[in-house]
Design an enzyme around this catalytic site. Sequence first.
Site, PDB file in Angstrom:
ATOM      1  N   GLU A 144      20.768 -27.778  25.105  1.00  0.00           N
ATOM      2  CA  GLU A 144      21.856 -28.438  24.375  1.00  0.00           C
ATOM      3  C   GLU A 144      21.434 -28.900  22.975  1.00  0.00           C
ATOM      4  O   GLU A 144      21.304 -30.106  22.709  1.00  0.00           O
ATOM      5  CB  GLU A 144      22.394 -29.632  25.167  1.00  0.00           C
ATOM      6  CG  GLU A 144      23.177 -29.229  26.392  1.00  0.00           C
ATOM      7  CD  GLU A 144      23.902 -30.403  27.041  1.00  0.00           C
ATOM      8  OE1 GLU A 144      23.529 -31.561  26.820  1.00  0.00           O
ATOM      9  OE2 GLU A 144      24.860 -30.151  27.784  1.00  0.00           O
ATOM     10  N   GLU A 316      26.165 -25.542  33.075  1.00  0.00           N
ATOM     11  CA  GLU A 316      26.201 -26.780  33.856  1.00  0.00           C
ATOM     12  C   GLU A 316      27.661 -27.117  34.113  1.00  0.00           C
ATOM     13  O   GLU A 316      28.436 -27.303  33.177  1.00  0.00           O
ATOM     14  CB  GLU A 316      25.532 -27.927  33.079  1.00  0.00           C
ATOM     15  CG  GLU A 316      24.070 -27.671  32.766  1.00  0.00           C
ATOM     16  CD  GLU A 316      23.427 -28.817  31.982  1.00  0.00           C
ATOM     17  OE1 GLU A 316      24.042 -29.902  31.863  1.00  0.00           O
ATOM     18  OE2 GLU A 316      22.318 -28.620  31.472  1.00  0.00           O
TER      19      GLU A 316
HETATM   20  C1  GAL Z   1      23.911 -32.399  30.031  1.00  0.00           C
HETATM   21  C2  GAL Z   1      22.423 -32.096  29.988  1.00  0.00           C
HETATM   22  C3  GAL Z   1      21.772 -32.278  31.338  1.00  0.00           C
HETATM   23  C4  GAL Z   1      22.227 -33.563  31.963  1.00  0.00           C
HETATM   24  C5  GAL Z   1      23.718 -33.558  32.067  1.00  0.00           C
HETATM   25  C6  GAL Z   1      24.282 -34.789  32.745  1.00  0.00           C
HETATM   26  O1  GAL Z   1      24.394 -32.732  28.777  1.00  0.00           O
HETATM   27  O2  GAL Z   1      22.192 -30.773  29.556  1.00  0.00           O
HETATM   28  O3  GAL Z   1      20.385 -32.272  31.183  1.00  0.00           O
HETATM   29  O4  GAL Z   1      21.775 -34.626  31.191  1.00  0.00           O
HETATM   30  O5  GAL Z   1      24.253 -33.505  30.777  1.00  0.00           O
HETATM   31  O6  GAL Z   1      25.681 -34.734  32.813  1.00  0.00           O
END
Ligand code: GAL
Length: 657
Positions: A144, A316
């Site tokens: 990110e 994710e």
């Molecule tokens: C994303 C990040 C992850 C984790 C997640 C939590 O932004 O890539 O590592 O922190 O959020 O929601």
Amino acid sequence: MNRTLGVCYYPEHWPETRWADDAARMAKLGLTHVRIGEFAWSRLEPKRGAYDFDWLRRAIDTLHGAGLKVVLGTPTATPPKWLVDEMPDMLPVGVDGSVRGFGSRRHYDFSHDGYLEESKRITLALAKAFGEHPGLCAWQTDNEYDCHNTTLSYSAAARAGFQQWLQRKYQSPEALNRAWGNVFWSMEISEFSEVELPNLTVTEANPAHVMDFRRYASDMVVRFNKAQADIIRAHSPGRDVIHNFMGRTLAFDHFAVGADLDISSWDSYPLGFLEDRSDQDDAWKRQFARAGDPDFQAFHHDLYRATSKGRWWVMEQQPGPVNWAPHNPAPRDGMVRLWSWEAFAHGAETVSYFRWRQAPFAQEQMHAGLLRPDSIEAEGHREAAQVAKELARLDGELDDKAGRADVAIVFDYASAWAWEIQPQGREFDYFRLLFDFYRTLRRLGLSVDFVAADTPSLEGYGLVVIPGLFTWSQALIGAIEAHDGLVLIGPRSGSKTADFAIPETLPPALPDDILGVRVSRIETLRADMPVPVKGGGTIRFWREYLEIGAGTGTVLIAEDGVPALVAKGTRHYLGGWPDADLLLSILRRLSGQAGLAIRELPDGVRLRRHGRHVFALNYGAKPFDLADLGWSRDLLLGQRMLSPSGIAVARLADAGY
Ligand code: GAL
């Protein structure tokens, strides 16, 4: 293509004795991909040069042994303490001049050449060690970019790098002075080494100066990513290079980073985003608190698909309550499934849930996983299992390619920077403007593609919209000239030169044969002083006064007599920021003229065409009867009475197309 599911996993968080069981349970759930490693630097290299890759090899072997395909992250978002202590000037500096220190993540400066070398070193070591591992299918570069606002850093490294970048761009200080208009306020320089960073000034810095700094900072992200991608490609043949973008993040040019990736991906947290990143009022946030904004995920699916060469993932996917928004409600039953399917409706190849098991320790201990901290299946697990079963049944039926959408929106990161630098009125925000257009097109049941402003391909779109564009590229002007569908330009489009000045011929600075219109004056409006337009709706926030030439006619006029929408043939110019009603009526009118099949939808219901199919998704809390849209009973998935959180898939012909 095979549509697949995956999960994010942190073997270093759990005793090794659990790995095999975790892997077996992932495979049993129907997951095929697992991303690991992206924050593990302190375990991979506890001291300089003392690599410890054995545990990672055993983890990859275990996952591979269970039939899973591994995506390995480079760990450069979390440089370890010993490295930061060795070169503390790698730390980023905030706009207020204070150092952003060690103790969380993303504590590095993209301009720092020493850190760039370190990032290449660890990437090379990992690529050599694991690049040809049979279990490895892809790499994720870093994690990110820009998360926690980390694109911009006001460090000594940034200042030196910016000066060199300017020297390459302008060649002489005189050229820079001319381009920026430095005669104003005696800002002229006589050496590039005199250029300061545009922070800590008494009042606003020169917008042209800030704009170049934004371009420079974006280039530094591209450079950082490309350095890793090149190493991976050299040592890990056949494996895809992926990066995971974020929601409503505009600080670097994602098209430029995407050009160096095989697969674009992004991290989708619908409930967190609604609470944290939405311009909607509280009533809307309340209405969709457990579902997420009905257009926010889709917007990013479409945007990041556009940054890719055709392949994109959700790296994710929110599986339950997160920990980082002002409030963190649980999703309504069915929403994890809906979000997953929505990504596939927009062409995703893989949807990967974050994370496998909730961690009972450290910063994200309140963030749900597919498993609870006690390893019992959490709610999201059940829904992921359902998606896996449905995919197994349906995947073969669905087309690989989405085909052209109905409408193209021209999207441009530089425009986002420009209006952040010079909003002129508090509400003028590029994302918000583009999102208004996007949402309204979706309310009309239309499918949207985004198109980059400097490499536009407009062929085949019934309607092209170009709101808020900073400056024209020759390629875009040529594409508009060649386009035979409808075009809607404005507000504020073409209102600057590339040097951040007002164009000599005044905005929108288009040749008269394209559109004979000039913006003679603009004003910004308080939210409580909208201007009514004849026929309904208002102009708000931003308003232009238009002068039109021969051959251009007025289509809509404000009640005070100022033209609001003008047209020359198929090309339209919109002189203000329309409220929801006005924008709906304008886009309804133009889509109708373009011959697009409009289906007006309630707030929570959305459609997306993909190849020979159409998906319907219900973010709302009430059932919706798809028979109202002409759907037959013959569905591939779901019911014609679409329940809250429901999804349905039909062949185009069975949905009245
Ligand atoms: C994303 C990040 C992850 C984790 C997640 C939590 O932004 O890539 O590592 O922190 O959020 O929601």
